[in-house]
Design a protein around this motif. Structure first.
Motif: not given
Length: 210
Positions: A70-74, A77-80
């Motif tokens: 999130x902080x790097x916009x990479x 988010x894919x939370x298990x």
């Protein structure tokens, strides 16, 4: 020995870093070296290095990855949906990376310069069956080798000598010198006469090169 933070947090830190590496690789499909770069750039790595309880113990591996991407916009988010712990090569790599960082006091950036996460993962066999200090000793041997290489370059550049000039003045094969400088050959295994000759030209003590 001075550790990065109180040992009471170490097990949580290792478990969370291990889970983060596992999730980064298998849920986000990220290369481990790329993920560690994200981890560093996000600033979370520095919080780990300082022993900030919020990060080393207060967040799960999944949350660490989510914060980093999130902080790097990479990535999105894919939370298990459930706890994601699989003792894989990636999990082990995160585990020992956290342990080496704690015991050495080095930054994650310094660690990545010593050994890539890809190389470390490839050491899973046979090191995962050994005590953690075995892989620590392996990484530290690479760190010592890197330091020696950096010192050789430092002294040469300080005198304004090219590799060719140093090789000629020290009567050392140019290709051999180049291999010492990139770490392809271990300078610690050079003959005493070679080290003495290099030290003489570089105006330093033999011990400074080793």
């Amino acid at each position: 020995m001075t550790y990065s933070y109180n040992q009471v947090y170490l097990n949580d830190a290792m478990n969370n870093m291990a889970e983060a590496f596992e999730i980064a690789a298998h849920i986000y499909k990220l290369n481990l070296d790329y993920f560690l770069q994200i981890f560093i750039i996000s600033g979370i790595a520095s919080q780990f290095e300082k022993g900030n309880p919020k990060y080393i113990a207060g967040k799960s591996g999944a949350e660490l990855v989510a914060d980093a991407v999130t902080l790097t916009n990479a990535s999105e988010v894919k939370m298990p949906e459930t706890s994601f712990i699989n003792i894989s090569e990636e999990y082990w790599t995160g585990w020992v990376t956290a342990y080496y960082q704690w015991i050495s006091g080095k930054t994650f950036k310094e660690i990545q310069q010593i050994i890539s996460m890809s190389e470390l993962k490839n050491k899973y066999n046979p090191y995962h069956e050994m005590d953690e200090m075995q892989i620590v000793d392996y990484i530290q041997s690479k760190a010592d080798k890197t330091n020696a290489v950096n010192r050789l370059q430092m002294y040469r550049k300080k005198l304004g000598l090219s590799q060719s000039e140093l090789a000629t003045e020290a009567d050392v094969n140019l290709r051999t010198l180049q291999q010492y400088e990139i770490g392809a050959k271990d300078i610690h295994k050079a003959s005493v006469s070679t080290i003495a000759s290099l030290a003489k030209v570089l105006k330093c003590d033999i011990k400074n090169l080793l």
